[in-house]
Motif scaffolding. Structure first.
Motif, mmCIF file in Angstrom:
data_model
loop_
_atom_site.group_PDB
_atom_site.id
_atom_site.type_symbol
_atom_site.label_atom_id
_atom_site.label_comp_id
_atom_site.label_asym_id
_atom_site.label_seq_id
_atom_site.Cartn_x
_atom_site.Cartn_y
_atom_site.Cartn_z
ATOM 1 N N SER A 63 -3.758 1.442 -11.868
ATOM 2 C CA SER A 63 -4.148 0.090 -11.484
ATOM 3 C C SER A 63 -5.410 -0.295 -12.253
ATOM 4 O O SER A 63 -6.258 0.559 -12.530
ATOM 5 C CB SER A 63 -4.397 0.013 -9.978
ATOM 6 N N PRO A 64 -5.557 -1.586 -12.593
ATOM 7 C CA PRO A 64 -6.708 -1.996 -13.412
ATOM 8 C C PRO A 64 -8.058 -1.600 -12.824
ATOM 9 O O PRO A 64 -8.973 -1.201 -13.559
ATOM 10 C CB PRO A 64 -6.545 -3.517 -13.476
ATOM 11 N N ASP A 65 -8.198 -1.692 -11.507
ATOM 12 C CA ASP A 65 -9.506 -1.400 -10.903
ATOM 13 C C ASP A 65 -9.876 0.075 -10.990
ATOM 14 O O ASP A 65 -11.054 0.419 -10.908
ATOM 15 C CB ASP A 65 -9.532 -1.873 -9.447
ATOM 16 N N PHE B 42 -11.559 -2.504 -14.430
ATOM 17 C CA PHE B 42 -11.223 -3.912 -14.578
ATOM 18 C C PHE B 42 -11.250 -4.603 -13.218
ATOM 19 O O PHE B 42 -11.048 -3.968 -12.176
ATOM 20 C CB PHE B 42 -9.816 -4.091 -15.168
ATOM 21 N N GLU C 195 -4.691 -9.102 -13.862
ATOM 22 C CA GLU C 195 -3.313 -9.415 -14.239
ATOM 23 C C GLU C 195 -2.898 -10.792 -13.731
ATOM 24 O O GLU C 195 -2.119 -11.495 -14.391
ATOM 25 C CB GLU C 195 -2.369 -8.327 -13.742
ATOM 26 N N GLY D 3 -6.609 -0.748 -21.809
ATOM 27 C CA GLY D 3 -6.947 0.409 -20.998
ATOM 28 C C GLY D 3 -8.188 1.101 -21.503
ATOM 29 O O GLY D 3 -8.810 0.677 -22.492
ATOM 30 N N GLY E 142 -4.374 0.145 -18.038
ATOM 31 C CA GLY E 142 -4.583 -0.649 -16.826
ATOM 32 C C GLY E 142 -3.778 -1.927 -16.834
ATOM 33 O O GLY E 142 -3.468 -2.494 -15.788
ATOM 34 N N ILE E 143 -3.467 -2.419 -18.030
ATOM 35 C CA ILE E 143 -2.652 -3.628 -18.188
ATOM 36 C C ILE E 143 -1.522 -3.290 -19.153
ATOM 37 O O ILE E 143 -1.764 -2.741 -20.238
ATOM 38 C CB ILE E 143 -3.472 -4.801 -18.764
ATOM 39 N N SER F 9 -7.349 -2.349 -26.619
ATOM 40 C CA SER F 9 -6.399 -3.402 -26.249
ATOM 41 C C SER F 9 -5.460 -3.681 -27.413
ATOM 42 O O SER F 9 -5.894 -3.750 -28.566
ATOM 43 C CB SER F 9 -7.129 -4.684 -25.855
ATOM 44 N N VAL G 271 -9.678 -9.697 -21.087
ATOM 45 C CA VAL G 271 -10.026 -8.278 -21.106
ATOM 46 C C VAL G 271 -11.528 -8.065 -20.925
ATOM 47 O O VAL G 271 -11.957 -7.381 -19.977
ATOM 48 C CB VAL G 271 -9.530 -7.623 -22.409
#
Length: 356
Positions: A17-19, A23, A28, A49, A55-56, A325, A349
């Motif tokens: 997960s992004p967090d 992030f 998202e 990531g 993460g994305i 990215s 990002v």
């Protein structure tokens, strides 16, 4: 057009997960809102990531092509190959560093014309004799070269090179317009010369050397490399990879050339590659086939490094945040193809990187 290819096998990266990797948890949703609003258009893939974790990871669909050959409407997935276009140049930088570490190619300070003894008339020119390999790596050959024209135009210098009887003479025989090292002039021709040095020094084609020296150590088994009518793989723009595998390459670069405990390329080469050797004239700098810029993040980091490719292809690296990215887009041969990837990088990002 010829191509060299390798078949896919299942290779995965850890998706979190992004967090979990710093992030904002709603990043998202913000990406989706940008697409729905029309601000972010023509997207094919977005990955981001840190520390090798994604993460994305988002895939879309749309028209695409391979080195100018229309592929139709494509639904993009993790194992879909995509043109890197000129991000290929940044991969060439890594390959040159690996070959240099092995003693297979000359150093950046070596004279360039001496590596092409088949052109004694060019080597006899005292102005051309000043050229060094580092001038090809930094695109400061000081020779006339024009890639501002569309890549469908035979007067575009890269296309003219592809159509010429001898691509290397075509590059080395361009009119000199300033001393080497003085001015940055974007040139796929300079990278073609480096591709020749790699093939001659390693005794392998670019795809074969890339497979052995870079791709296999990273677990990359699926790729294609487009070649011109003379069968020479394009060092400037011919590579096709998946977004995940380009993310691997970015992670290797940020990890000082080490992958899975194994050194692939020397840290000293990456340090030299990521130095700001010459300004590009539009607010950025250039290293050894990498663009270098600055952008603030909430954590205060600013410096980023990137490979850029026609159509909106981007590999962004930010060493201070261990951030990678990948952005793939289908806006080929348009003057504004940079807008969407730069918006994603800066406004999605970087703006949503909340923890380092």
């Amino acid at each position: 057009m010829a191509s060299f290819s390798s078949q896919p096998t299942d290779q995965t990266l850890e998706k979190v997960s992004p967090d979990e990797i710093g992030f904002a948890p709603d990043i998202e949703r913000k990406l989706a809102a940008g697409i729905e609003s029309g601000l972010l258009r023509h997207l094919h893939e977005v990955l981001a990531g840190r520390s090798g974790k994604l993460g994305i990871e988002r895939y879309y669909d749309g028209p695409d092509n391979n080195w100018g050959q229309f592929l139709g409407h494509v639904t993009f997935e993790p194992d879909t190959l995509h043109d890197l276009r000129s991000i290929t140049k940044s991969v060439i930088s890594l390959l040159y560093g690996i070959a240099l570490d092995r003693g297979l190619v000359p150093s950046p300070d070596a004279p360039l014309l001496a590596q092409f003894p088949e052109y004694p008339d060019l080597a006899a020119d005292p102005d051309r004799a000043k050229l060094k390999i580092k001038h090809a790596l930094t695109m400061t050959l000081g020779m006339e070269w024009d890639e501002d024209k569309p890549y469908s135009d035979p007067e575009n210098s890269e296309i003219a090179m592809e159509l010429s009887k001898d691509r290397y003479r075509f590059v080395l025989d361009r009119p000199i317009i300033c001393p080497p090292g003085e001015r940055w002039i974007y040139s796929g021709g300079s990278v073609a010369l480096l591709g020749a040095l790699l093939a001659r020094g390693t005794g392998k084609s670019l795809p074969d050397f890339a497979r052995e020296a870079l791709f296999e150590p990273l677990g990359i088994t699926q790729f294609e490399w487009s070649a011109g009518s003379d069968g020479v793989p394009s060092a400037a723009s011919g590579l096709r990879l998946t977004g995940r595998d380009l993310f691997r390459i970015g992670t290797l670069a940020l990890n000082k050339g080490v992958w899975g405990g194994r050194r692939i390329v020397s840290s000293s080469w990456l340090d030299d590659s990521f130095k700001s050797h010459i300004p590009t004239g539009d607010g950025l700098f250039y290293g050894y086939l990498w663009f270098i810029g600055e952008a603030p993040t909430p954590a205060g980091d600013r410096r980023w490094i990137a490979g850029f490719g026609n159509g909106g292809q981007r590999l962004f690296l930010m060493p201070g945040t261990d951030l990678v990215s990948v952005i793939f887009s289908g806006r080929y041969n348009t003057w504004d193809n940079w807008i969407t990837p730069m918006r994603i990088w800066r406004e999605i990002v970087l703006a949503n990187l909340v923890e380092v």
